[in-house]
Design an enzyme around this catalytic site. Structure first.
Site, PDB file in Angstrom:
ATOM      1  N   ARG A 154      -9.668  14.538  -7.218  1.00  0.00           N
ATOM      2  CA  ARG A 154      -8.203  14.930  -7.307  1.00  0.00           C
ATOM      3  C   ARG A 154      -7.967  16.159  -6.859  1.00  0.00           C
ATOM      4  O   ARG A 154      -6.634  16.484  -7.285  1.00  0.00           O
ATOM      5  CB  ARG A 154      -8.032  14.994  -8.946  1.00  0.00           C
ATOM      6  CG  ARG A 154      -8.408  13.394  -9.733  1.00  0.00           C
ATOM      7  CD  ARG A 154      -7.614  12.335  -8.982  1.00  0.00           C
ATOM      8  NE  ARG A 154      -8.052  11.050  -9.869  1.00  0.00           N
ATOM      9  CZ  ARG A 154      -7.536   9.669  -9.548  1.00  0.00           C
ATOM     10  NH1 ARG A 154      -6.735   9.573  -8.299  1.00  0.00           N
ATOM     11  NH2 ARG A 154      -7.692   8.687 -10.088  1.00  0.00           N
ATOM     12  N   HIS A 165      -8.087   0.297   2.524  1.00  0.00           N
ATOM     13  CA  HIS A 165      -7.719  -0.394   1.673  1.00  0.00           C
ATOM     14  C   HIS A 165      -6.785  -1.709   1.988  1.00  0.00           C
ATOM     15  O   HIS A 165      -5.952  -1.607   2.686  1.00  0.00           O
ATOM     16  CB  HIS A 165      -6.731   0.742   0.784  1.00  0.00           C
ATOM     17  CG  HIS A 165      -6.135  -0.175  -0.433  1.00  0.00           C
ATOM     18  ND1 HIS A 165      -6.581   0.156  -1.746  1.00  0.00           N
ATOM     19  CD2 HIS A 165      -5.616  -1.152  -0.914  1.00  0.00           C
ATOM     20  CE1 HIS A 165      -6.181  -0.214  -2.834  1.00  0.00           C
ATOM     21  NE2 HIS A 165      -5.362  -1.307  -2.201  1.00  0.00           N
ATOM     22  N   ASP A 169     -15.828   4.222  -6.516  1.00  0.00           N
ATOM     23  CA  ASP A 169     -14.451   4.305  -6.703  1.00  0.00           C
ATOM     24  C   ASP A 169     -13.862   4.943  -7.871  1.00  0.00           C
ATOM     25  O   ASP A 169     -13.063   4.435  -8.613  1.00  0.00           O
ATOM     26  CB  ASP A 169     -13.696   3.024  -6.490  1.00  0.00           C
ATOM     27  CG  ASP A 169     -12.168   3.017  -6.262  1.00  0.00           C
ATOM     28  OD1 ASP A 169     -11.717   4.317  -5.916  1.00  0.00           O
ATOM     29  OD2 ASP A 169     -11.356   2.023  -6.456  1.00  0.00           O
TER      30      ASP A 169
END
Length: 430
Positions: free
Chosen positions: A65, A180, A306
Site C-alpha cells: 500500500r 490480472h 496476494d
C-alpha cells in the site's frame, strides 16, 4: 555480523535437491556450509531438531500500500507480517496512490524499504501510465532503477495493441509482465463466482470464462512476441489447462496460485462476512482440484498470497460493496501445510519449492537456495506446530481473514534474513 548455527534440522533445499538431516552454518550473512556435525565456537546455536530448515519463503504478489494508502499497510507493518509468516523476500504491486509508474518512484520505494523493512522488498512497476491501459509507463527506466517485473494488477489491460507493445518493449530486458486476467466486460459489478452459489445468494457473479478468455489472449500475445507472461492468481480450471498447453508448445508462460484458491470454494461465501471477497473470486471444487493438480505437476509455478489488507471500516460493509482481498502472509504456510501436506495431497518438498526456489528462478533473483555462498535467507518450520489464527496477533494492519479462528498444523518458527534472526517463535525481534 553474527554467526548462526542451525543444528539438526531436516534441510530441504530444492535447488540442490537436498533433503536430509544436516546443520547449516551462517556467517557474515552468507550460507557458509551445510553438512553434518558442524561446529563453530563463536556461533549462536539454534536447535532445529524435528523441524525443517528451508530457503526463506518468497512471495511475488503482495500489496503493501505504499505510497498513499499507508493506513491499510506500509512497508514496516507488511514486512513484519512477512517475517512472522516465514517470508524473507516479497514483491509489491504498483496499484498504489500514486501508481508506481516512474523510475523515481521505484528508487524512492527501494530506499524506503531499506530504511524500514525487516525483509527484502522488491518493486513491481506498472505496465501503463496510471494503470489506465492506454500509454506505456517508463518501462526501460524502471528496469534500470531495479523493478523486478511489471504489472497492471487490479486491472485487465483491454487493449491488445498496448499489451503487445509492452511485451515487445520488455523482451530485450527479459522482464515478465504479470497480468490480472479477467475480461472487464464479463465481470462488471460481479462480487463472487458466477454459478449455483451466486444464484442462491442473489449476488451478481464473475464467470470463469472471463478469466479463460483473458489468459488465452495474453498467452497468445506473449507467444507472438516471444515475451514472458506471468498469469497472476490463477483460479479457473480451464485457464490452468490453457497454461499447460501453452507450456507444452514452448511459450514463456508462468503462473501463480494463492492458498485460498487452493483450499476454498464459493460455498464458503457468506454475504454477511466480506473476508471471502477476493479478486478473482473463490471458484468451485472442480477449479480448486485443478489448482492443486496444476501445482503438483508444475503447470502452476508458485504459491503467492496476494496479501491485500484493508482498513476495518472498509471491509465492514455489505459484501457487494466491500473491497476485495485480505492479508495472507501470516497464514499462507499454515494453510498450505494443513490442507495440502498433512492431507497427503502434496509433499513437503514440492510446497517448499513452489514457495521459495521457484519464484526466485522464474524472476531470476539471488534467493531461494541454501547453497554455500548464497545469501543467508532461511526459514525454520515446525510442521507439527498446532496453532489458531487470531487476528489480534497479526503484525499486518489488516484483520479480516477467512482463516481467522481456524486451527492449523505447521508454522514458521524462525526467520533469518541476511544471516540475522528477524523472527523467533512467532515474535518479530527487529
Amino acid at each position: 555480523m553474527s554467526t548462526l548455527l542451525l543444528k539438526g534440522g531436516t534441510v530441504i533445499d530444492p535447488g540442490s535437491k537436498r533433503n536430509e538431516v544436516s546443520d547449516v552454518l551462517i556467517k557474515n550473512g552468507i550460507i557458509q556450509k551445510v553438512g553434518k556435525n558442524l561446529k563453530s565456537p563463536d556461533a549462536e546455536v539454534y536447535d532445529a531438531t524435528g523441524k525443517i530448515v528451508a530457503p526463506g519463503l518468497i512471495d511475488m504478489h503482495v500489496h503493501f500500500r505504499e505510497p498513499g494508502q499507508e493506513a491499510k499497510e506500509d512497508f514496516a507493518s507488511g514486512s513484519r507480517a512477512g517475517a512472522a509468516g516465514g517470508y524473507t523476500t516479497v514483491a509489491t504491486m504498483p496499484n498504489t496512490s500514486p501508481v508506481v509508474d516512474t523510475a523515481a518512484l521505484v528508487r524512492s520505494l527501494q530506499k524506503r524499504a531499506e530504511d524500514v523493512s525487516v525483509i527484502h522488498i522488491h518493486i513491481i512497476g506498472a505496465v501503463t501510465k496510471n494503470q489506465e491501459g492506454r500509454e506505456l509507463a517508463e518501462l526501460g527506466d524502471m528496469v534500470e532503477a531495479g523493478a523486478v517485473a511489471f504489472s497492471d494488477d487490479g486491472y485487465f489491460d483491454p487493449s491488445a495493441k498496448v499489451l503487445l507493445s509492452a511485451y515487445d518493449y520488455l523482451v530485450p530486458f527479459d522482464k515478465a509482465i504479470i497480468n490480472h486476467e479477467e475480461d472487464n466486460s464479463l465481470v462488471e459489478d460481479g462480487a463472487m463466482n458466477e454459478g449455483h452459489r451466486s444464484a442462491m445468494l442473489g449476488i451478481k457473479g464473475r464467470p470463469t470464462v472471463a478469466e479463460d478468455i483473458a489468459v488465452a489472449r495474453d498467452v497468445m500475445l506473449a507467444e507472438y512476441a516471444g515475451a514472458h507472461v506471468h498469469v497472476a492468481h490463477i483460479s479457473s480450471a480451464r485457464a490452468v489447462q490453457i497454461v499447460r498447453e501453452a507450456k507444452a508448445r514452448g511459450v514463456r508462460v508462468t503462473t501463480e496460485v494463492t492458498p485460498h484458491h487452493l483450499t476454498m470454494t464459493d460455498e464458503c461465501v457468506n454475504p454477511v462476512d466480506s473476508s471471502t471477497k477476493v479478486n478473482p473470486p473463490l471458484r468451485t471444487q472442480k477449479d480448486v482440484d485443478a489448482m492443486v493438480a496444476g501445482l503438483a505437476d508444475g503447470t502452476i509455478d508458485m504459491i503467492v498470497t496476494d496479501h491485500s489488507p484493508h482498513e476495518r471500516e472498509d471491509k465492514d460493509r455489505e459484501y457487494v460493496y466491500a473491497p476485495s482481498g485480505f492479508p495472507g502472509l501470516e497464514t499462507a504456510l499454515g494453510v498450505v501445510l494443513t490442507d495440502l501436506v498433512h492431507t497427503g495431497k502434496m509433499d513437503m518438498e514440492t510446497v517448499i519449492e513452489r514457495m521459495s526456489y521457484a519464484p526466485a528462478r522464474v524472476f531470476r533473483m539471488n534467493a531461494g537456495t541454501l547453497n554455500e555462498g548464497a545469501p543467508a535467507d532461511v526459514v525454520v518450520i515446525d510442521p507439527q506446530r498446532l496453532w489458531t489464527v487470531e487476528a489480534e496477533k497479526f503484525y499486518t494492519r489488516g484483520s479480516h481473514s477467512p482463516f481467522v479462528g481456524r486451527k492449523l498444523k505447521g508454522k514458521a518458527v524462525l526467520t533469518v534474513v541476511d544471516g540475522e534472526i528477524v523472527m523467533k517463535d512467532g515474535v518479530v525481534v527487529k
